[in-house]
Design a protein around this motif. Sequence first.
Motif, PDB file in Angstrom:
ATOM      1  N   LEU A 123      -4.555  86.912   0.315  1.00 30.65           N
ATOM      2  CA  LEU A 123      -4.040  85.533   0.370  1.00 30.65           C
ATOM      3  C   LEU A 123      -3.083  85.349   1.544  1.00 30.65           C
ATOM      4  O   LEU A 123      -3.137  84.339   2.257  1.00 30.65           O
ATOM      5  N   LEU A 124      -2.202  86.344   1.748  1.00 29.93           N
ATOM      6  CA  LEU A 124      -1.269  86.245   2.870  1.00 29.93           C
ATOM      7  C   LEU A 124      -1.993  86.310   4.208  1.00 29.93           C
ATOM      8  O   LEU A 124      -1.625  85.613   5.164  1.00 29.93           O
ATOM      9  N   LEU A 125      -3.015  87.143   4.281  1.00 26.89           N
ATOM     10  CA  LEU A 125      -3.781  87.209   5.527  1.00 26.89           C
ATOM     11  C   LEU A 125      -4.480  85.873   5.801  1.00 26.89           C
ATOM     12  O   LEU A 125      -4.493  85.394   6.940  1.00 26.89           O
ATOM     13  N   THR A 126      -5.056  85.276   4.748  1.00 21.84           N
ATOM     14  CA  THR A 126      -5.694  83.972   4.928  1.00 21.84           C
ATOM     15  C   THR A 126      -4.679  82.917   5.348  1.00 21.84           C
ATOM     16  O   THR A 126      -4.921  82.123   6.262  1.00 21.84           O
ATOM     17  N   ALA A 149      -1.798  83.453   6.810  1.00 24.25           N
ATOM     18  CA  ALA A 149      -1.328  83.750   8.161  1.00 24.25           C
ATOM     19  C   ALA A 149      -2.350  83.306   9.205  1.00 24.25           C
ATOM     20  O   ALA A 149      -1.986  82.751  10.255  1.00 24.25           O
ATOM     21  N   GLY A 150      -3.658  83.552   8.916  1.00 22.29           N
ATOM     22  CA  GLY A 150      -4.673  83.096   9.867  1.00 22.29           C
ATOM     23  C   GLY A 150      -4.705  81.597  10.005  1.00 22.29           C
ATOM     24  O   GLY A 150      -4.801  81.055  11.119  1.00 22.29           O
ATOM     25  N   PHE A 151      -4.609  80.904   8.888  1.00 18.12           N
ATOM     26  CA  PHE A 151      -4.592  79.444   8.942  1.00 18.12           C
ATOM     27  C   PHE A 151      -3.351  78.934   9.669  1.00 18.12           C
ATOM     28  O   PHE A 151      -3.425  78.005  10.479  1.00 18.12           O
ATOM     29  N   GLY A 152      -2.196  79.569   9.390  1.00 20.32           N
ATOM     30  CA  GLY A 152      -0.979  79.162  10.087  1.00 20.32           C
ATOM     31  C   GLY A 152      -1.061  79.437  11.576  1.00 20.32           C
ATOM     32  O   GLY A 152      -0.598  78.624  12.390  1.00 20.32           O
ATOM     33  N   ALA A 153      -1.634  80.608  11.941  1.00 20.60           N
ATOM     34  CA  ALA A 153      -1.777  80.908  13.361  1.00 20.60           C
ATOM     35  C   ALA A 153      -2.711  79.918  14.047  1.00 20.60           C
ATOM     36  O   ALA A 153      -2.475  79.492  15.187  1.00 20.60           O
ATOM     37  N   TYR A 154      -3.784  79.536  13.329  1.00 22.99           N
ATOM     38  CA  TYR A 154      -4.705  78.541  13.890  1.00 22.99           C
ATOM     39  C   TYR A 154      -3.976  77.217  14.156  1.00 22.99           C
ATOM     40  O   TYR A 154      -4.100  76.625  15.230  1.00 22.99           O
ATOM     41  N   LEU A 155      -3.211  76.761  13.170  1.00 20.15           N
ATOM     42  CA  LEU A 155      -2.463  75.511  13.355  1.00 20.15           C
ATOM     43  C   LEU A 155      -1.416  75.653  14.454  1.00 20.15           C
ATOM     44  O   LEU A 155      -1.180  74.714  15.227  1.00 20.15           O
ATOM     45  N   LEU A 156      -0.768  76.816  14.516  1.00 19.89           N
ATOM     46  CA  LEU A 156       0.249  77.027  15.543  1.00 19.89           C
ATOM     47  C   LEU A 156      -0.361  76.975  16.933  1.00 19.89           C
ATOM     48  O   LEU A 156       0.191  76.347  17.847  1.00 19.89           O
ATOM     49  N   ILE A 157      -1.512  77.641  17.094  1.00 14.54           N
ATOM     50  CA  ILE A 157      -2.167  77.625  18.403  1.00 14.54           C
ATOM     51  C   ILE A 157      -2.594  76.203  18.763  1.00 14.54           C
ATOM     52  O   ILE A 157      -2.394  75.733  19.890  1.00 14.54           O
ATOM     53  N   GLY A 158      -3.183  75.496  17.777  1.00 19.65           N
ATOM     54  CA  GLY A 158      -3.596  74.123  18.057  1.00 19.65           C
ATOM     55  C   GLY A 158      -2.422  73.223  18.387  1.00 19.65           C
ATOM     56  O   GLY A 158      -2.485  72.410  19.324  1.00 19.65           O
ATOM     57  N   GLN A 159      -1.312  73.356  17.643  1.00 21.47           N
ATOM     58  CA  GLN A 159      -0.152  72.511  17.913  1.00 21.47           C
ATOM     59  C   GLN A 159       0.475  72.865  19.254  1.00 21.47           C
ATOM     60  O   GLN A 159       0.935  71.977  19.994  1.00 21.47           O
ATOM     61  N   TYR A 160       0.513  74.154  19.574  1.00 17.98           N
ATOM     62  CA  TYR A 160       1.081  74.553  20.860  1.00 17.98           C
ATOM     63  C   TYR A 160       0.215  74.043  22.008  1.00 17.98           C
ATOM     64  O   TYR A 160       0.730  73.585  23.043  1.00 17.98           O
ATOM     65  N   THR A 161      -1.108  74.090  21.821  1.00 20.67           N
ATOM     66  CA  THR A 161      -1.997  73.551  22.851  1.00 20.67           C
ATOM     67  C   THR A 161      -1.790  72.049  23.009  1.00 20.67           C
ATOM     68  O   THR A 161      -1.739  71.521  24.129  1.00 20.67           O
ATOM     69  N   SER A 162      -1.666  71.340  21.893  1.00 15.82           N
ATOM     70  CA  SER A 162      -1.437  69.897  21.957  1.00 15.82           C
ATOM     71  C   SER A 162      -0.111  69.577  22.628  1.00 15.82           C
ATOM     72  O   SER A 162      -0.016  68.640  23.422  1.00 15.82           O
ATOM     73  N   SER A 163       0.936  70.363  22.351  1.00 15.39           N
ATOM     74  CA  SER A 163       2.239  70.131  22.987  1.00 15.39           C
ATOM     75  C   SER A 163       2.161  70.378  24.486  1.00 15.39           C
ATOM     76  O   SER A 163       2.756  69.636  25.283  1.00 15.39           O
ATOM     77  N   SER A 164       1.417  71.414  24.887  1.00 20.53           N
ATOM     78  CA  SER A 164       1.260  71.668  26.320  1.00 20.53           C
ATOM     79  C   SER A 164       0.540  70.516  27.000  1.00 20.53           C
ATOM     80  O   SER A 164       0.914  70.097  28.109  1.00 20.53           O
ATOM     81  N   LEU A 165      -0.503  69.979  26.352  1.00 17.76           N
ATOM     82  CA  LEU A 165      -1.197  68.831  26.933  1.00 17.76           C
ATOM     83  C   LEU A 165      -0.281  67.608  26.979  1.00 17.76           C
ATOM     84  O   LEU A 165      -0.346  66.819  27.923  1.00 17.76           O
ATOM     85  N   ASP A 166       0.570  67.440  25.962  1.00  9.70           N
ATOM     86  CA  ASP A 166       1.505  66.313  25.971  1.00  9.70           C
ATOM     87  C   ASP A 166       2.421  66.370  27.189  1.00  9.70           C
ATOM     88  O   ASP A 166       2.681  65.351  27.842  1.00  9.70           O
ATOM     89  N   GLN A 167       2.909  67.562  27.519  1.00 12.37           N
ATOM     90  CA  GLN A 167       3.761  67.698  28.703  1.00 12.37           C
ATOM     91  C   GLN A 167       2.998  67.345  29.973  1.00 12.37           C
ATOM     92  O   GLN A 167       3.520  66.676  30.863  1.00 12.37           O
ATOM     93  N   LEU A 168       1.738  67.762  30.019  1.00 12.87           N
ATOM     94  CA  LEU A 168       0.931  67.462  31.197  1.00 12.87           C
ATOM     95  C   LEU A 168       0.638  65.968  31.299  1.00 12.87           C
ATOM     96  O   LEU A 168       0.683  65.377  32.373  1.00 12.87           O
ATOM     97  N   VAL A 169       0.360  65.334  30.142  1.00 11.50           N
ATOM     98  CA  VAL A 169       0.082  63.900  30.134  1.00 11.50           C
ATOM     99  C   VAL A 169       1.323  63.107  30.543  1.00 11.50           C
ATOM    100  O   VAL A 169       1.225  62.089  31.239  1.00 11.50           O
ATOM    101  N   GLU A 170       2.510  63.567  30.146  1.00 15.19           N
ATOM    102  CA  GLU A 170       3.730  62.892  30.566  1.00 15.19           C
ATOM    103  C   GLU A 170       3.888  62.929  32.079  1.00 15.19           C
ATOM    104  O   GLU A 170       4.298  61.943  32.696  1.00 15.19           O
ATOM    105  N   VAL A 171       3.552  64.083  32.686  1.00 18.56           N
ATOM    106  CA  VAL A 171       3.626  64.178  34.149  1.00 18.56           C
ATOM    107  C   VAL A 171       2.631  63.218  34.793  1.00 18.56           C
ATOM    108  O   VAL A 171       2.950  62.526  35.771  1.00 18.56           O
ATOM    109  N   ILE A 172       1.409  63.155  34.227  1.00 20.54           N
ATOM    110  CA  ILE A 172       0.398  62.243  34.786  1.00 20.54           C
ATOM    111  C   ILE A 172       0.822  60.799  34.598  1.00 20.54           C
ATOM    112  O   ILE A 172       0.636  59.948  35.477  1.00 20.54           O
ATOM    113  N   GLU A 173       1.406  60.476  33.440  1.00 20.06           N
ATOM    114  CA  GLU A 173       1.768  59.085  33.130  1.00 20.06           C
ATOM    115  C   GLU A 173       2.887  58.578  34.029  1.00 20.06           C
ATOM    116  O   GLU A 173       2.988  57.383  34.293  1.00 20.06           O
ATOM    117  N   GLU A 174       3.751  59.501  34.515  1.00 20.44           N
ATOM    118  CA  GLU A 174       4.868  59.063  35.361  1.00 20.44           C
ATOM    119  C   GLU A 174       4.399  58.577  36.722  1.00 20.44           C
ATOM    120  O   GLU A 174       5.058  57.717  37.334  1.00 20.44           O
TER     121      GLU A 174
END
Length: 754
Positions: free
Chosen positions: A112-115, A117-142
């Motif tokens: 259960l903990l492994l499952t 942890a995997g789900f949390g890592a998946y969400l963490l990677i996705g959220q971190y990727t989205s945050s990185s794109l947000d920073q890039l979009v802010e630079v483009i939007e300026e």
Amino acid sequence: MANQHESPDPLSELPIGGRTASARAGGSRWARLPLWVRVWWITGAVLTTLLALFSALPGAGCLQFLIGLLFVSWLLPTLLWVVYWLWTHLTYRVGVRLLISYLLVALLPFPLLLTLAGFGAYLLIGQYTSSSLDQLVEVIEERPEELVEDAEPLPRPAALETLREGPRFPDDLQELRGQTAWMLVERGRVVERSPEPPRVRATDAAEGADGAEGDGGEPVRASPEPLPAPSWLESGLESGPFVTPRGPVLAAISRRGERTVAVWLPLGAAASEVVSRDRWFEARFLREAAQIEDQDRGFVFRTDVDSDEDDENGSGSGDLGLDEQGGGLSTALSGEGLWEKRWVFFIRLSPEVRDWRSGEVLEQQSNITLLTTSPREALSHLFRSPYQIGTAIWGMVLGIGSFFLLIYLAVALLAAWLIFQIAWSTSRLTRGARQVEAGELGHRIPSRRRDQLGDLARSFNRMTESVQHMLEEVAEKERLKSELGLAREIQQSLLPARSMTHGGLRVLAHFEPAAEVGGDYFDLFPLEEGRLIVAAGDVAGHGLPTGLLMAMVKSAVATLVREGHRGADLLQRLNRFMLEQPRGHRMVTLALAEIDLGRRSVEITNAAHPPLFLTGENVEEILLPALPVGFAWRREPPSRRLDLGADSRLVFYSDGLVEAVDAEGEQFGFERLQQFLRDHREVVSEELMALLLAELHRHVGERTLDDDLTVLVVDCGVGGAEEPAERDGVPVLPPREDAGPVTSETVRALRDEE
């Protein structure tokens, strides 16, 4: 002989160790089994034999299948039966259940903990990727904002020149400069806009593939419809994501006076390619209504927009080019492992989107961006460091893991020993409980343990000692309950009849205590013909002590009346008597009414009891403020003499009526009571009492009364004019000399009729 009629447990007939329990006990055990059990096992044996027989015969496929189906239908319930029998017999002891519980608690959390942890890592990677794109979009939007701010205050030629130069993107995003579009609007008219390259429509591209060509031998192309001017902006600067007829854009719009400058970057396949180039993630800008369809290789995303409104950069309403050939978000399997392959898929929604035509915020729409990355790329970017984990560090991790494993094994051995101790103590408790169940209350469980099980054994011993005392207490409570019931009957007998006629006077009473014994009090003292003294009181509190005090007050009032005392003099003597009693429970409210039909008058004296109502042509509340009986009075209680009409009626009541609350805490109240009496002053006393109680029960609903309830209705018009047979088409109950008391059954009958 009696044992021959017992039905043994059919589960005991299951085959254990090659033979059933019946076979080991003898052939007579089989004969004692229920008929359905024997039929069940005989059916299984026949099906097994037939299945083995037809399996060896060629050409019996259909019949063999049918017999096999019947065998499976017999085997499944039998297996469930066996599992149930094994579970009930193997887990009878607490030790076995504790062991199973320990194994579940110790081992089950790992997957259960492994499952998790995997789900949390998946969400963490996705959220971190989205945050990185947000920073890039802010630079483009300026960049469009800077271009608009630079061009907006300049004269037209200079502004156009600035707009033609385009925004200044970073070096790795310079290709977005050629994809940026703009327009200059003055006085509501588009002065100039950036040129837009024509593109192949979806239908024309198919025709071109079949050989359709224009005059120059090139496929027929269609120029997209230009975006309308954003006329909704009155002044200032607005920037961010917008939804246009041609797809999502990042735009900056500024208006000063009559000039409007708009710069936007279409979010399509071309922009996605530039943003994703040489980065650790891939991004694809989509329209709002995106659907994902699984194909043989990769994913294809479709949107719910018409083909006429395809994205100007090549991603239209059909395939968005996200397969392998489109160069977009491809998740096709390759030789890479799961660690290196880009299979982490995430969706980013823009926080706030405006409509290009109206400028309104679209609550139900959002620009969608699809992101993919690999775990290795995401973690490498998240933990960027010039150092590498060496062999020594990995050895340290391995050593710490081995140390933790040894600790786990030690804890497992300790848990096994604790389980054995618990199982042994539980067995002793079970044996002791069985002896107590057999009636041996003198049995004691020896225990020297200083833990919870030892406390349980000692508590069990104390329980057996207190059982006899508990039985005695139960008998005592039953005796007290019986005595309280007898006290209630005695109190009811002390009160006068619920219906009485004296000369031209008729009295109806309703008494409902809140406890077994109530504190409300009323009494009637007939004098000579046409004269009557009515007393109504309320002793503070509930229960047996209050009932005893009420009986004392009743006796004292009756004695004072027989001695000839009336009104204020009677109450003063009663108050002196109450002050001589012990301090506790001596506060009493009391109202007296001396009715004289010969003089057609009534004299009312009140000591803090709720005010009486006198009904007739009008409804009058008789207010006589005073202190209750049991307080030191500085002056005598007030009295008032009133004249009685031909249809006069006195209404006594206790505070249990006006203080009754509904589900929302609202009291019945004096105003509601006065209005009720005013609305029903023409009805006879029996109907008035019944309707008043029905109105009270409608008010309180399912709640029980918190205080004793007493209502007295003294009709001073008996023997006068007859009541009308009906009023407003509703039958009116005539006065009856033989009318009984108003009971709860009367109230329920009236409520049912309504």
